[in-house]
Design a protein around this motif. Structure first.
Motif, short mmCIF file in Angstrom:
data_model
loop_
_atom_site.label_atom_id
_atom_site.label_comp_id
_atom_site.label_asym_id
_atom_site.label_seq_id
_atom_site.Cartn_x
_atom_site.Cartn_y
_atom_site.Cartn_z
N ASP A 1 0.90 -1.22 0.13
CA ASP A 1 0.19 0.13 -0.02
C ASP A 1 0.74 1.32 0.05
N LYS A 2 0.20 2.42 -0.33
CA LYS A 2 1.09 3.56 -0.43
C LYS A 2 1.25 4.27 0.79
N ALA A 3 2.28 4.97 1.15
CA ALA A 3 2.47 5.75 2.29
C ALA A 3 2.61 7.40 2.05
N ARG A 4 2.00 8.05 2.68
CA ARG A 4 2.09 9.65 2.81
C ARG A 4 2.66 10.16 3.98
N THR A 5 3.32 11.41 3.97
CA THR A 5 3.87 12.13 5.23
C THR A 5 2.53 12.69 5.86
N PRO A 6 2.71 13.10 6.95
CA PRO A 6 1.39 13.85 7.68
C PRO A 6 1.27 15.20 6.91
N LEU A 7 2.26 15.77 6.59
CA LEU A 7 2.17 17.06 5.83
C LEU A 7 1.46 17.04 4.42
N ASP A 8 1.65 16.09 3.58
CA ASP A 8 1.21 15.55 2.43
C ASP A 8 -0.23 15.29 2.70
N VAL A 9 -0.56 14.48 3.75
CA VAL A 9 -1.98 14.21 3.79
C VAL A 9 -2.87 15.45 4.27
N PHE A 10 -2.38 16.28 5.34
CA PHE A 10 -3.13 17.33 5.75
C PHE A 10 -3.23 18.20 4.40
N ALA A 11 -2.35 18.24 3.61
CA ALA A 11 -2.51 19.06 2.30
C ALA A 11 -4.00 18.68 1.67
N ILE A 12 -4.02 17.44 1.52
CA ILE A 12 -5.20 16.54 0.76
C ILE A 12 -6.34 16.83 1.56
N ALA A 13 -6.51 16.44 2.90
CA ALA A 13 -7.61 16.65 3.83
C ALA A 13 -8.11 18.05 3.91
N GLY A 14 -7.20 18.84 3.97
CA GLY A 14 -7.67 20.14 4.35
C GLY A 14 -8.85 20.86 3.73
N ARG A 15 -9.20 20.32 2.73
CA ARG A 15 -10.22 20.88 1.90
C ARG A 15 -11.52 20.55 2.46
N TYR A 16 -11.37 19.38 3.40
CA TYR A 16 -12.74 19.18 4.04
C TYR A 16 -12.82 19.52 5.58
N ILE A 17 -11.69 20.22 6.06
CA ILE A 17 -11.46 20.69 7.39
C ILE A 17 -11.62 21.99 7.39
N LYS A 18 -12.61 22.60 7.97
CA LYS A 18 -13.01 24.05 8.06
C LYS A 18 -11.88 24.70 9.09
N THR A 19 -11.74 24.01 10.14
CA THR A 19 -11.03 24.31 11.48
C THR A 19 -9.58 24.67 10.92
N GLN A 20 -8.94 25.50 11.16
CA GLN A 20 -7.52 25.92 11.02
C GLN A 20 -6.59 25.23 11.69
N ILE A 21 -5.75 24.44 11.24
CA ILE A 21 -4.89 23.42 12.09
C ILE A 21 -3.12 24.12 11.87
N ASN A 22 -2.75 24.35 12.85
CA ASN A 22 -1.14 24.49 12.85
C ASN A 22 -0.44 23.33 12.66
N VAL A 23 0.07 22.96 11.40
CA VAL A 23 0.83 21.67 11.07
C VAL A 23 2.42 21.72 11.30
N ASN A 24 2.92 23.02 11.85
CA ASN A 24 4.42 22.99 12.08
C ASN A 24 4.84 22.14 12.94
N THR A 25 4.11 21.58 13.90
CA THR A 25 4.65 20.53 14.91
C THR A 25 4.77 19.12 14.33
N LEU A 26 4.02 19.01 13.17
CA LEU A 26 4.04 17.46 12.61
C LEU A 26 5.36 17.37 11.94
N PRO A 27 5.73 15.84 12.21
CA PRO A 27 7.02 15.64 11.52
C PRO A 27 7.02 15.33 10.10
N HIS A 28 8.06 15.55 9.69
CA HIS A 28 8.14 15.65 8.14
C HIS A 28 9.50 15.08 7.59
#
Length: 235
Positions: free
Chosen positions: A208-235
């Motif tokens: 199966d494929k693997a994505r980094t947390p930053l890549d996933v949030f970049a994709i899922a962000g369209r459906y999340i209205k709440t602003q999230i600070n992604v700076n502390t996520l590992p990448h």
């Protein structure tokens, strides 16, 4: 919790108890393309709007807490999606499909509540979601979105495992991603029988494929209205 409905293969090649749609492979690939388009649109939208030097928004914490909150955010998103699917069933949803989608909803709610309990006081608040781009009356669009969300979830856990330091959390993540992969497989089979391990999900090495947390949030962000600070996520 696992999907409860037992299915056996009938003599006609279809599974008993499941209303297998008559869908050609070309149609399945259209579903896959539609799912990719759904998430690709989100990636374009979010990657342009998020500045990783901006510390505003909900903080996910640091270390294992940030990874668990990351998973918690994704489980909130999936639970909200399937809750909407069951609350407003698409046109001509069969009883078998309703059973499967209800089971998946219950699994996602259980996953969401698990992370909330595990995080305790470190858990982020409930997120506000936005599914206005999904037509919940259309079977084609709902299942395409479900396939896209499940594929994203599997790739998210696969990519985040390396950042978890506590063994007990890694064990939990491994158990959850296996259930998410079951979801992805059964959704594919609702679209096209026998497509559970299609090349759109599994690569030539059988992985199966693997994505980094930053890549996933970049994709899922369209459906999340709440602003999230992604700076502390590992990448």
């Amino acid at each position: 919790m696992f999907i409860r409905k037992t299915r056996s293969v009938a003599g006609n090649g279809q599974e008993e108890g499941i209303a297998q749609p008559s869908v050609h492979r070309r149609t399945f690939l259209k579903y896959a393309g539609m799912g990719t388009a759904i998430l690709s649109a989100g990636a374009t939208l979010s990657s342009c709007s998020k500045d990783h030097t901006d510390d505003s928004g909900v903080s996910l914490g640091s270390g294992d807490v940030s990874v668990l909150n990351y998973a918690y955010a994704l489980e909130q998103l999936e639970a909200a999606f399937y809750t909407q699917v069951i609350a407003t069933p698409y046109t001509d949803m069969s009883p078998a499909e309703a059973t499967i989608l209800t089971d998946i909803r219950n699994h996602e709610i259980a996953h969401r509540e698990f992370f909330k309990a595990a995080l305790g006081a470190n858990a982020i608040a409930s997120l506000e979601v936005n599914f206005t781009s999904i037509d919940f009356t259309s079977r084609t669009k709902v299942l395409a979105a479900a396939m896209a969300f499940e594929d994203l979830g599997v790739s998210a856990y696969n990519g985040a495992g390396q950042y978890i330091s506590l063994v007990k959390y890694l064990e939990f993540a491994g158990k959850i991603v296996s259930v998410e992969a079951r979801h992805a497989a059964v959704i594919r089979d609702l679209i096209f029988a026998g497509s559970f391990a299609a090349s759109t999900a599994v690569d030539e090495k059988g992985l199966d494929k693997a994505r980094t947390p930053l890549d996933v949030f970049a994709i899922a962000g369209r459906y999340i209205k709440t602003q999230i600070n992604v700076n502390t996520l590992p990448h």
